[in-house]
Design a protein around this motif. Structure first.
Motif, short mmCIF file in Angstrom:
data_model
loop_
_atom_site.label_atom_id
_atom_site.label_comp_id
_atom_site.label_asym_id
_atom_site.label_seq_id
_atom_site.Cartn_x
_atom_site.Cartn_y
_atom_site.Cartn_z
N ILE A 323 0.84 -1.21 0.00
CA ILE A 323 0.00 0.00 0.00
C ILE A 323 0.88 1.26 0.00
CG2 ILE A 323 -1.67 1.32 1.33
CD1 ILE A 323 -2.77 -1.38 2.34
N ILE A 324 1.90 1.27 0.85
CA ILE A 324 2.80 2.43 0.94
C ILE A 324 3.54 2.63 -0.38
CG2 ILE A 324 4.91 3.30 2.04
CD1 ILE A 324 3.94 1.88 4.61
N GLN A 325 4.04 1.54 -0.95
CA GLN A 325 4.79 1.63 -2.21
C GLN A 325 3.92 2.18 -3.34
OE1 GLN A 325 7.98 1.30 -2.61
NE2 GLN A 325 8.56 -0.27 -4.08
N ARG A 326 2.71 1.66 -3.46
CA ARG A 326 1.82 2.12 -4.53
C ARG A 326 1.41 3.58 -4.32
NH1 ARG A 326 -2.65 -2.60 -5.87
NH2 ARG A 326 -1.23 -4.11 -6.84
N PHE A 329 4.34 5.93 -4.97
CA PHE A 329 4.67 5.97 -6.39
C PHE A 329 3.69 6.87 -7.15
CE2 PHE A 329 4.59 4.46 -10.77
CZ PHE A 329 5.94 4.32 -11.05
N LYS A 330 2.37 6.71 -6.85
CA LYS A 330 1.36 7.53 -7.52
C LYS A 330 1.49 9.00 -7.13
CE LYS A 330 -2.11 3.86 -7.99
NZ LYS A 330 -3.45 3.38 -7.56
N HIS A 331 1.79 9.24 -5.84
CA HIS A 331 1.93 10.62 -5.36
C HIS A 331 3.10 11.33 -6.03
CE1 HIS A 331 2.21 14.06 -2.67
NE2 HIS A 331 3.45 13.73 -2.40
N THR A 332 4.25 10.67 -6.07
CA THR A 332 5.44 11.29 -6.67
C THR A 332 5.31 11.42 -8.19
OG1 THR A 332 6.48 9.09 -6.70
CG2 THR A 332 7.01 10.54 -4.85
N LYS A 333 4.60 10.50 -8.81
CA LYS A 333 4.40 10.60 -10.26
C LYS A 333 3.52 11.80 -10.59
CE LYS A 333 3.24 7.87 -14.33
NZ LYS A 333 2.80 6.55 -14.84
N HIS A 334 2.50 12.03 -9.74
CA HIS A 334 1.63 13.18 -9.94
C HIS A 334 2.36 14.48 -9.64
CE1 HIS A 334 -2.04 15.58 -9.97
NE2 HIS A 334 -1.69 16.06 -8.78
N GLY A 339 7.46 8.50 -11.05
CA GLY A 339 7.17 7.73 -9.85
C GLY A 339 8.43 7.31 -9.11
N ARG A 340 8.41 7.45 -7.79
CA ARG A 340 9.54 7.05 -6.94
C ARG A 340 9.10 5.98 -5.96
NH1 ARG A 340 11.84 13.20 -5.53
NH2 ARG A 340 12.08 13.86 -7.73
N ARG A 341 10.08 5.24 -5.46
CA ARG A 341 9.78 4.11 -4.58
C ARG A 341 10.45 4.27 -3.23
NH1 ARG A 341 10.11 2.28 -9.77
NH2 ARG A 341 8.47 0.82 -10.47
N ILE A 342 9.78 3.76 -2.20
CA ILE A 342 10.37 3.73 -0.85
C ILE A 342 11.17 2.45 -0.68
CG2 ILE A 342 9.84 3.61 1.62
CD1 ILE A 342 7.41 5.36 1.10
N PHE A 343 10.59 1.35 -1.09
CA PHE A 343 11.27 0.05 -1.01
C PHE A 343 11.85 -0.30 -2.37
CE2 PHE A 343 7.55 -0.06 1.86
CZ PHE A 343 8.20 -0.17 3.08
N LEU A 344 12.89 -1.11 -2.36
CA LEU A 344 13.46 -1.56 -3.63
C LEU A 344 12.43 -2.35 -4.42
CD1 LEU A 344 17.04 -2.69 -2.47
CD2 LEU A 344 16.37 -0.54 -3.57
N MET A 345 11.57 -3.06 -3.69
CA MET A 345 10.48 -3.80 -4.32
C MET A 345 9.49 -4.21 -3.24
SD MET A 345 10.75 -7.13 -6.80
CE MET A 345 9.30 -7.83 -7.57
N ALA A 346 8.22 -4.25 -3.58
CA ALA A 346 7.19 -4.68 -2.64
C ALA A 346 6.48 -5.91 -3.22
CB ALA A 346 6.19 -3.54 -2.40
N ILE A 348 7.49 -6.54 1.00
CA ILE A 348 8.76 -6.21 1.62
C ILE A 348 9.76 -7.36 1.61
CG2 ILE A 348 8.13 -6.84 3.99
CD1 ILE A 348 9.56 -4.17 4.83
N HIS A 349 9.29 -8.61 1.51
CA HIS A 349 10.27 -9.71 1.46
C HIS A 349 11.13 -9.62 0.20
CE1 HIS A 349 6.51 -11.53 -0.30
NE2 HIS A 349 7.37 -11.84 -1.26
N HIS A 350 10.57 -9.07 -0.87
CA HIS A 350 11.35 -8.88 -2.10
C HIS A 350 12.34 -7.72 -1.95
CE1 HIS A 350 9.39 -11.95 -4.30
NE2 HIS A 350 8.24 -11.31 -4.47
N HIS A 351 12.05 -6.78 -1.05
CA HIS A 351 12.99 -5.68 -0.77
C HIS A 351 14.29 -6.24 -0.23
CE1 HIS A 351 14.51 -1.85 0.85
NE2 HIS A 351 14.70 -2.49 2.00
N PHE A 352 14.19 -7.17 0.71
CA PHE A 352 15.39 -7.79 1.28
C PHE A 352 16.08 -8.68 0.25
CE2 PHE A 352 12.63 -7.09 5.05
CZ PHE A 352 13.45 -6.18 5.71
N GLN A 353 15.30 -9.29 -0.61
CA GLN A 353 15.89 -10.12 -1.67
C GLN A 353 16.68 -9.26 -2.65
OE1 GLN A 353 12.97 -12.47 -3.74
NE2 GLN A 353 14.45 -14.06 -4.30
N LYS A 354 16.16 -8.07 -2.94
CA LYS A 354 16.86 -7.13 -3.82
C LYS A 354 18.17 -6.65 -3.20
CE LYS A 354 14.41 -5.95 -7.63
NZ LYS A 354 14.97 -5.79 -8.99
#
Length: 384
Positions: A323-326, A329-334, A339-346, A348-354
């Motif tokens: 929810i935070i990532q989406r 991303f929408k807020h920064t794109k507007h 669009g910008r991201r807080i996590f490397l990927m959501a 969050i388990h994929h964030h640690f994998q990244k």
């Protein structure tokens, strides 16, 4: 069925050891072991059948370590969990118990919803599967059905009745403070708030388990931990002495929930034999939506909805990260046109994998966190 068979036969003949079926402890242990064995032995055959019909996972290259090696791994393995759970529950649970019936309904309902999603992905070659709106509608309808049963069924026991409306009963948590109205209108509003809470709980748990299902053994392992705790709480809540000692709501008949959750945990552990790294099968939405729905409905049945943010903390964080990532991303794109991201990927388990963490280490650490949250939840029962 075995429970009912022994109950019927003991009126005619004294069967040696037949009295064991009257003990919740024996039936819970038997249900867990049988579910585990069914998942273990049937799992191998089901995996071969999935491979034979080329029901494999379609992988999108997201740049994750070891991701493309999973391409073609059989999916829809949640069928293993559902079969093991249903067979064991039908054998050892009291099928006349309203709580057992609600959990069986949930298993079939969510299983069908997840199966439809996986079917569209695999056989219709649509990577998106069932639309988010379609899943949400199915989950909300289940929530409404469960909420109606909880409010209207005479078999759903409560300590006291707080309302004067014939078909509406109370629950452990009083939501009247959320209502801006008093009197009879306030009663109706309180009932409406309860229905909304039930729908949110079931939907959130189902989707939370679905989002957590992104690594080998992650969703099944964390869900098994949650299932153990819910089974324990259901056990003590169904015993008048234990319930009064812990100052929790006494719910006659809720001990059957413990038997069902024992079968649930057994099915998950049997499935984990094939789902641990490197996974031989994925549960797919057939499994993840089902186990999340069961957890949510179980919490509603035993009136412990408000413990879920702690007990299901893994699900909560996984969902919140998406929810935070989406949203960000929408807020920064507007705002910035990009669009910008807080996590490397959501999630969050994929964030640690990244970040380069090996998948087995991430899963093991999430299990450890799940155990800590489980112990904390049980501790709350005493210190409350």
């Amino acid at each position: 069925m075995l429970y009912h068979l022994f109950e019927y036969l003991k009126t005619f003949v004294d069967i040696p050891g037949g009295g064991l079926m009257s003990y919740l402890s024996f039936r819970a242990m038997a249900a867990s072991v049988v579910a585990m064995l069914i998942a273990f032995f049937a799992g191998k055959r089901i995996i071969k059948a999935l491979q034979r019909h080329q029901i494999g996972e379609t992988i999108r290259d997201l740049g994750l370590q070891g991701q493309m090696e999973k391409k073609g791994t059989p999916t829809m393995g949640g069928i293993i969990i559902i079969i093991a759970l249903l067979v064991s529950a039908l054998l050892f649970c009291d099928l006349g118990n309203i709580y057992t019936q609600m959990l069986l309904l949930t298993t079939i309902w969510c299983g069908a919803l997840g199966f439809a999603d996986d079917y569209i992905k695999v056989f219709k070659h649509n990577k998106e599967g069932l639309s988010e709106r379609g899943k949400l509608v199915g989950q909300i309808l289940l929530g409404l059905v469960i909420a109606f049963i909880m409010c209207a069924s005479k078999e759903v026991h409560t300590d006291q009745v707080l309302t004067t409306i014939p078909f509406i009963k109370t629950h452990e948590f009083d939501y009247s403070w959320l209502s801006p109205f008093k009197g009879q209108l306030g009663v109706y509003c309180t009932w409406a708030i309860y229905v909304i809470v039930v729908v949110i709980v079931i939907t959130a748990c189902s989707n939370g388990a679905n989002l957590t299902d992104g690594m080998d053994g992650l969703s099944a392992g964390t869900s098994a931990i949650v299932g153990i705790v819910l089974g324990i709480i259901a056990w003590v809540g169904g015993n008048m002495i234990d319930a009064r000692f812990l100052n929790i709501m006494y719910l006659p008949g809720s001990g059957e929930v413990a038997v069902f959750m024992a079968a649930f945990v057994g099915a998950l552990l049997g499935f984990l034999w094939y789902n641990t790294f490197p996974a031989q099968v994925f549960m797919g939405d057939t499994g993840s939506l089902t186990i999340g729905g069961i957890i949510g409905v179980c919490a509603v049945i035993i009136r412990k909805e408000l413990l879920l943010p702690i007990l299901c903390g893994i699900f909560l964080v996984e969902s919140a990260s998406v929810i935070i990532q989406r949203s960000y991303f929408k807020h920064t794109k507007h705002k910035y046109g990009e669009g910008r991201r807080i996590f490397l990927m959501a999630p969050i388990h994929h964030h640690f994998q990244k970040k380069g963490e090996p998948e087995p280490r991430i899963v093991s650490r999430f299990w450890i966190i799940g155990i800590i949250l489980a112990v904390s939840t049980l501790a709350i029962l005493k210190i409350r």
